[in-house]
Design a protein around this motif. Structure first.
Motif, PDB file in Angstrom:
ATOM      1  N   CYS A 199       9.805 -36.764   7.926  1.00 45.17           N
ATOM      2  CA  CYS A 199      10.293 -36.944   6.558  1.00 45.17           C
ATOM      3  C   CYS A 199      11.711 -37.500   6.607  1.00 45.17           C
ATOM      4  N   PRO A 200      11.966 -38.597   5.893  1.00 49.47           N
ATOM      5  CA  PRO A 200      13.299 -39.196   5.932  1.00 49.47           C
ATOM      6  C   PRO A 200      14.360 -38.358   5.215  1.00 49.47           C
ATOM      7  N   ILE A 201      13.941 -37.375   4.435  1.00 54.66           N
ATOM      8  CA  ILE A 201      14.886 -36.530   3.704  1.00 54.66           C
ATOM      9  C   ILE A 201      15.261 -35.282   4.502  1.00 54.66           C
ATOM     10  N   CYS A 202      14.234 -34.537   4.981  1.00 57.94           N
ATOM     11  CA  CYS A 202      14.512 -33.243   5.617  1.00 57.94           C
ATOM     12  C   CYS A 202      14.136 -33.176   7.096  1.00 57.94           C
ATOM     13  N   GLY A 203      13.452 -34.200   7.604  1.00 58.42           N
ATOM     14  CA  GLY A 203      13.083 -34.207   9.013  1.00 58.42           C
ATOM     15  C   GLY A 203      11.820 -33.436   9.355  1.00 58.42           C
ATOM     16  N   ALA A 204      11.077 -32.999   8.342  1.00 59.41           N
ATOM     17  CA  ALA A 204       9.826 -32.275   8.592  1.00 59.41           C
ATOM     18  C   ALA A 204       8.803 -33.220   9.218  1.00 59.41           C
ATOM     19  N   PRO A 205       7.951 -32.692  10.093  1.00 60.81           N
ATOM     20  CA  PRO A 205       6.941 -33.543  10.732  1.00 60.81           C
ATOM     21  C   PRO A 205       5.853 -33.993   9.758  1.00 60.81           C
ATOM     22  N   LYS A 206       5.121 -35.003  10.172  1.00 54.25           N
ATOM     23  CA  LYS A 206       4.064 -35.590   9.337  1.00 54.25           C
ATOM     24  C   LYS A 206       3.061 -34.544   8.856  1.00 54.25           C
ATOM     25  N   ASP A 207       2.761 -33.546   9.683  1.00 56.89           N
ATOM     26  CA  ASP A 207       1.749 -32.559   9.284  1.00 56.89           C
ATOM     27  C   ASP A 207       2.257 -31.568   8.226  1.00 56.89           C
ATOM     28  N   PHE A 208       3.509 -31.701   7.779  1.00 56.43           N
ATOM     29  CA  PHE A 208       4.026 -30.904   6.678  1.00 56.43           C
ATOM     30  C   PHE A 208       3.764 -31.568   5.330  1.00 56.43           C
ATOM     31  N   PHE A 209       3.049 -32.682   5.335  1.00 54.82           N
ATOM     32  CA  PHE A 209       2.743 -33.395   4.093  1.00 54.82           C
ATOM     33  C   PHE A 209       1.322 -33.102   3.651  1.00 54.82           C
ATOM     34  N   ASP A 210       1.138 -32.906   2.350  1.00 53.04           N
ATOM     35  CA  ASP A 210      -0.185 -32.722   1.757  1.00 53.04           C
ATOM     36  C   ASP A 210      -0.458 -33.872   0.808  1.00 53.04           C
ATOM     37  N   LYS A 211      -1.717 -34.285   0.779  1.00 56.50           N
ATOM     38  CA  LYS A 211      -2.127 -35.336  -0.154  1.00 56.50           C
ATOM     39  C   LYS A 211      -2.026 -34.812  -1.585  1.00 56.50           C
ATOM     40  N   ILE A 212      -1.473 -35.643  -2.449  1.00 56.90           N
ATOM     41  CA  ILE A 212      -1.374 -35.303  -3.876  1.00 56.90           C
ATOM     42  C   ILE A 212      -2.674 -35.723  -4.538  1.00 56.90           C
ATOM     43  N   GLU A 213      -3.332 -34.800  -5.157  1.00 56.46           N
ATOM     44  CA  GLU A 213      -4.606 -35.092  -5.838  1.00 56.46           C
ATOM     45  C   GLU A 213      -4.371 -35.637  -7.222  1.00 56.46           C
ATOM     46  N   LYS A 256      -0.785 -40.770  -2.302  1.00 54.28           N
ATOM     47  CA  LYS A 256       0.571 -40.253  -2.161  1.00 54.28           C
ATOM     48  C   LYS A 256       0.494 -38.913  -1.434  1.00 54.28           C
ATOM     49  N   TYR A 257       1.536 -38.624  -0.664  1.00 52.25           N
ATOM     50  CA  TYR A 257       1.614 -37.393   0.115  1.00 52.25           C
ATOM     51  C   TYR A 257       2.978 -36.753  -0.116  1.00 52.25           C
ATOM     52  N   ARG A 258       2.982 -35.401  -0.322  1.00 49.57           N
ATOM     53  CA  ARG A 258       4.217 -34.689  -0.649  1.00 49.57           C
ATOM     54  C   ARG A 258       4.611 -33.765   0.500  1.00 49.57           C
ATOM     55  N   CYS A 259       5.880 -33.792   0.843  1.00 47.58           N
ATOM     56  CA  CYS A 259       6.428 -32.914   1.875  1.00 47.58           C
ATOM     57  C   CYS A 259       6.472 -31.480   1.346  1.00 47.58           C
ATOM     58  N   LYS A 260       5.931 -30.550   2.113  1.00 44.95           N
ATOM     59  CA  LYS A 260       5.944 -29.136   1.718  1.00 44.95           C
ATOM     60  C   LYS A 260       7.331 -28.532   1.839  1.00 44.95           C
ATOM     61  N   GLU A 261       8.202 -29.168   2.588  1.00 44.86           N
ATOM     62  CA  GLU A 261       9.548 -28.636   2.819  1.00 44.86           C
ATOM     63  C   GLU A 261      10.516 -29.023   1.698  1.00 44.86           C
TER      64      GLU A 261
END
Length: 53
Positions: free
Chosen positions: A39-53, A3-8
């Motif tokens: 991001c389908p919610i805020c439009g942030a690019p893919k590189d704004f996502f971090d893997k959830i550990e 899973k990956y979480r948007c930082k925005e």
């Protein structure tokens, strides 16, 4: 599956679920998500996502 979480906005992309609304079928690995996907919610690019550990 990871899973990956948007930082925005905190939206979570779950590889097991994909994102059918943007054409990513369940099981789509993060590495296979196109670089121009946003991001389908805020439009942030893919590189704004971090893997959830």
């Amino acid at each position: 599956m990871a899973k990956y979480r948007c930082k925005e906005c905190e939206h979570v992309y779950d590889e097991a679920l994909g994102d059918p609304d943007t054409g990513l079928v369940p099981g789509t690995l993060w590495a296979d998500v196109p670089d121009d996907w946003v991001c389908p919610i805020c439009g942030a690019p893919k590189d704004f996502f971090d893997k959830i550990e």
